[in-house]
Write an enzyme that holds these catalytic residues in place. Structure first.
Site, mmCIF file in Angstrom:
data_model
loop_
_atom_site.group_PDB
_atom_site.id
_atom_site.type_symbol
_atom_site.label_atom_id
_atom_site.label_comp_id
_atom_site.label_asym_id
_atom_site.label_seq_id
_atom_site.Cartn_x
_atom_site.Cartn_y
_atom_site.Cartn_z
ATOM 1 N N LYS A 138 0.773 -1.070 0.065
ATOM 2 C CA LYS A 138 -0.123 -0.123 -0.063
ATOM 3 C C LYS A 138 0.720 1.150 -0.055
ATOM 4 O O LYS A 138 0.650 2.066 -0.704
ATOM 5 C CB LYS A 138 -1.049 -0.017 1.323
ATOM 6 N N GLN B 262 -4.976 -1.589 9.479
ATOM 7 C CA GLN B 262 -4.687 -2.853 9.012
ATOM 8 C C GLN B 262 -5.355 -3.937 9.781
ATOM 9 O O GLN B 262 -5.106 -4.035 11.001
ATOM 10 C CB GLN B 262 -3.504 -3.027 8.725
ATOM 11 N N ASP C 20 -11.290 2.700 3.571
ATOM 12 C CA ASP C 20 -11.627 1.124 3.520
ATOM 13 C C ASP C 20 -13.005 0.933 3.090
ATOM 14 O O ASP C 20 -13.466 -0.193 2.785
ATOM 15 C CB ASP C 20 -11.055 0.399 4.630
#
Ligand code: NAP
Length: 283
Positions: free
Chosen positions: A53, A97, A120
């Site tokens: 990422k 995460q 997200d």
């Protein structure tokens, strides 16, 4: 004729456009889109996802900061940190995460991320907007899958689509997005009976389970579209949930693992960061 939908190639093209967009936004606003990734503990898979990422952000000119916290961080400490990032005007996207250690309630963490910075798309309100067909941030993996299907002009209208897996991050949201494209959606899971039969009558199969060779050649109807979300390590090699070599000659489209859904998930995340930036800075 079988075609491989390369998420890697498509990502390259889309990331070039994102880079141009970011450069324009930076000169218009004198601000840089900024993603903060919070990584708790030292799970090797999470570490490598975070590395990808970060690299992708750099590629398109998005600033990224990784906050690495010890496994022992308390839930309250993590929530306090997220609130600080929520208030920080230089931050446009916050990504925690997953998975988190057992002593931390993932739902509380997701609920705490400010809606406008939820890159997200896991916040319940963003998922609710998606369900209602309203504007929001879409979860990266399902968004990437729809982008892949559209890139090949695959007509989903009236098609039977089977999603294997009902996770909150892939299966459930993807069902909503495929329905929006006018597909007729079935979602299978660990209690589903007659999976083979359901696969055989499907025009589109999406495998999102995490089980190598779950979908075999005898389960796929000729000409079907097969999207493989699974990521499994077998003999130190990454493989999906589909028996790729056996299935590929029977289908019209298939995604490889690696190089399929994975890169597109990260590309969708980059798009989400830019979207959050625009909403925060341009409205
Ligand atoms: P998950 O939370 O691990 O859940 C797996 C799903 O598969 C559950 O719904 C489970 O059913 C179902 N399942 C388990 N065994 C099954 C069986 N034999 N037949 C049918 N369904 C079965 O799912 P996830 O987080 O979505 O991850 C799935 C896979 O995708 C993993 O390999 C993951 O690494 C990969 N993934 C890849 C990306 C990417 O960007 N490439 C992104 C996300 C995930 P129940 O609900 O009944 O337990």
């Amino acid at each position: 004729m079988m075609a491989i939908i390369s998420g890697r190639k498509l990502s390259k093209k889309i990331r070039e456009d994102i880079k141009k967009d970011v450069s324009k936004l930076v000169s218009e606003t004198a601000k840089i889109p900024h993603l903060v990734v919070v990584l708790v503990g030292d799970n090797p898979a999470s570490q490598s996802y975070v590395k990808y990422k970060k690299r992708a952000c750099k590629e398109v000119g998005i600033k990224s900061t990784v906050i690495n916290e010890k496994e022992s961080i308390t839930e309250q400490e993590l929530l306090t940190m997220i609130n600080r990032l929520n208030d920080d005007e230089s931050v446009h996207g916050i990504l925690v995460q997953l998975p988190l250690p057992d002593h931390i309630d993932e739902n509380k963490v997701i609920d705490t991320i400010k809606l406008q910075k939820d890159v997200d798309g896991f916040h319940p309100l963003n998922l609710g907007y998606m369900l209602l067909g309203r504007d929001g941030i879409l979860p990266a993996t399902p968004k990437g899958i729809i982008t892949m299907l559209k890139s090949e002009n695959i007509n989903l209208e009236g098609k039977d689509a089977l999603i294997i897996g009902r996770s909150n991050i892939v299966g459930k949201p993807l069902g909503t997005l495929l329905m929006k494209e006018n597909a007729t959606v079935t979602t299978a899971h660990s209690r589903t009976q007659n999976l083979k039969e359901k696969c055989l009558r499907s025009d589109v199969i999406v495998a999102a389970v995490g089980r190598p060779k779950l979908v075999t050649e005898d389960m796929v109807k000729p000409g079907a579209v097969v999207i493989d979300v699974g990521v499994n390590r077998v003999d130190n090699k990454l493989v999906g949930d589909v028996d790729y070599e056996a299935v590929k000659d029977k289908v019209s489209y298939i995604t490889p693992v690696p190089g399929g859904v994975g890169p597109m998930t990260i590309t969708s995340l980059l798009q989400n960061v830019v979207l959050c930036f625009k909403r925060i800075e341009l409205t």
